[in-house]
Design a protein around this motif. Sequence first.
Motif, short mmCIF file in Angstrom:
data_model
loop_
_atom_site.label_atom_id
_atom_site.label_comp_id
_atom_site.label_asym_id
_atom_site.label_seq_id
_atom_site.Cartn_x
_atom_site.Cartn_y
_atom_site.Cartn_z
N PHE A 197 0.87 -0.93 -0.13
CA PHE A 197 0.03 0.06 -0.06
C PHE A 197 1.11 1.39 0.08
O PHE A 197 1.72 1.33 0.65
CB PHE A 197 -1.02 -0.06 1.25
CG PHE A 197 -1.89 -1.17 1.43
CD1 PHE A 197 -3.15 -1.02 0.93
CD2 PHE A 197 -1.60 -2.32 1.69
CE1 PHE A 197 -4.06 -1.86 0.59
CE2 PHE A 197 -2.59 -3.48 1.57
CZ PHE A 197 -3.77 -3.25 0.86
N GLU A 198 0.77 1.98 -1.11
CA GLU A 198 1.40 3.32 -1.16
C GLU A 198 0.90 4.47 -1.39
O GLU A 198 -0.48 4.17 -1.74
CB GLU A 198 2.54 3.21 -2.02
CG GLU A 198 3.52 1.68 -1.89
CD GLU A 198 4.43 1.45 -2.90
OE1 GLU A 198 5.32 2.17 -3.36
OE2 GLU A 198 4.61 0.23 -3.39
N THR A 199 1.35 5.68 -1.50
CA THR A 199 0.82 6.86 -2.09
C THR A 199 1.53 7.46 -3.38
O THR A 199 2.66 7.10 -3.61
CB THR A 199 0.72 8.03 -0.93
OG1 THR A 199 1.99 8.35 -0.71
CG2 THR A 199 0.16 7.53 -0.05
N ILE B 211 -1.58 -1.18 -4.20
CA ILE B 211 -2.74 -0.21 -4.08
C ILE B 211 -2.13 1.18 -3.68
O ILE B 211 -1.69 1.15 -2.52
CB ILE B 211 -3.73 -1.02 -3.09
CG1 ILE B 211 -4.19 -2.32 -3.05
CG2 ILE B 211 -5.08 -0.12 -3.06
CD1 ILE B 211 -4.71 -2.83 -4.32
N ILE B 212 -2.47 2.04 -4.62
CA ILE B 212 -2.00 3.46 -4.42
C ILE B 212 -3.21 4.40 -4.37
O ILE B 212 -3.95 4.28 -5.07
CB ILE B 212 -1.29 3.56 -5.64
CG1 ILE B 212 -0.23 2.59 -5.90
CG2 ILE B 212 -0.49 5.00 -5.64
CD1 ILE B 212 0.53 2.42 -7.42
N GLY C 102 3.20 -1.99 4.38
CA GLY C 102 2.93 -0.61 4.39
C GLY C 102 3.50 0.34 5.43
O GLY C 102 3.81 -0.43 6.37
N ALA C 103 3.31 1.55 5.21
CA ALA C 103 3.81 2.11 6.30
C ALA C 103 3.00 3.39 6.90
O ALA C 103 2.54 4.12 5.84
CB ALA C 103 5.29 3.06 6.16
N GLY C 104 2.63 3.91 7.85
CA GLY C 104 1.89 4.76 8.31
C GLY C 104 0.36 4.48 8.17
O GLY C 104 -0.01 3.30 8.37
N PRO C 105 -0.54 5.42 7.21
CA PRO C 105 -1.67 4.94 6.97
C PRO C 105 -1.67 3.79 5.93
O PRO C 105 -2.49 3.10 6.12
CB PRO C 105 -2.17 6.32 6.04
CG PRO C 105 -1.39 7.54 6.55
CD PRO C 105 0.00 6.83 7.05
N CYS C 106 -0.56 3.56 5.23
CA CYS C 106 -0.56 2.34 4.33
C CYS C 106 -0.16 1.20 5.06
O CYS C 106 -0.49 0.03 4.79
CB CYS C 106 0.61 2.51 3.36
SG CYS C 106 0.36 3.85 2.30
N GLY C 107 0.44 1.28 6.27
CA GLY C 107 0.65 0.15 7.19
C GLY C 107 -0.64 -0.21 7.90
O GLY C 107 -0.94 -1.49 7.95
N TYR C 108 -1.34 0.71 8.22
CA TYR C 108 -3.01 0.33 8.67
C TYR C 108 -3.65 -0.37 7.80
O TYR C 108 -4.27 -1.44 8.15
CB TYR C 108 -3.62 1.66 8.79
CG TYR C 108 -5.12 1.52 8.82
CD1 TYR C 108 -5.94 1.06 9.92
CD2 TYR C 108 -5.80 1.74 7.48
CE1 TYR C 108 -7.22 0.94 10.04
CE2 TYR C 108 -7.11 1.39 7.71
CZ TYR C 108 -8.00 1.11 8.66
OH TYR C 108 -9.09 0.72 8.76
N ALA C 109 -3.28 -0.04 6.47
CA ALA C 109 -4.23 -0.94 5.13
C ALA C 109 -3.78 -2.09 5.08
O ALA C 109 -4.34 -3.07 4.89
CB ALA C 109 -4.12 0.05 4.04
#
Length: 309
Positions: free
Chosen positions: A56-58, A87-88, A123-130
């Motif tokens: 999960f990334e941005t 998933i971006i 994932g990391a941060g919000p992406c770690g949550y996901a």
Amino acid sequence: MPDTAFDFESSLKDMSKQEWISEVTELVGEHGYLTPLGRRHTATFVENSATLLVSFETHQGIETLSPHGHPLGWHMVKAHGWSHLSIISDGDTWFRDPAVYAHFDQLVDDGFFDAFDTVLFYGAGPCGYAAAAFSVAAPGAKVLAIQPQATLDPRVAEWDKRFVEMRRTDFTQRYGYAPDMLDAASETFILYDPAEAEDAMHAALYTRPGVTKLRLPHMGAALQTDLLQLEVLFPLMKAAADGNLTPLFFARLARARRVHLPYLRKLLARLEQDERSALIAALCHNVTQRMRAPRFESRLKQIRGRVTD
């Protein structure tokens, strides 16, 4: 599955979001797919081997962290021949979008995850949550999450003042409370700095069987960036997928911090804050014996009384 992945040499740096999507669609070609998921999310898949990384990334993170504007997972495709589902999001959304839920529902219905021997969510941060929240779609998967939030529901995490703009977002519906979504995971690893109060409190919410918490004291609030700079993030992913990520293995990798000046400066600042003169002197002596570090040399001289403030 294909024996070899496609060529990833094209630079996608400094492209607009639409240009990036168009270019990746062409690059992926017959090796996978790229599909929009509503207005703010995109899924891209590269099929290669029986090991699947789900990252999960941005878009913003990809542009900042990758010298070529590539998703982080492409490194594992190139280096180890993995398959990769990314998933971006456009900005930090915590992936709370029915279009994302529907995509994972479809993957489950199609038996997508059953085609892989090993599945690692990252994932990391919000992406770690996901990564934690959506891992429930692939029972038996492994999870590597850096500084993940457990939820931003103010009834649970009202103490987290960093993301007040998300408090109207529903974290109670599907794929909602991330720690509960880990019940089907085979192994989960949560990385965090215990000195970052909010991160440590979220990590505490993940305390349950099957979850290993790996601490990185004094590394600060941007662990993913630091781990990339230390060149240990991808070895962590590989070890997690292979079942080799033990606390001892992690501790050995984390020793790379000893030559990482951003970490050493944070450690020095903490000791200064606590007025631990003896430990400051020991740290400065150790650092200056191993590397060129003018700030530490100057501080050591001050402590030893060789210069005046």
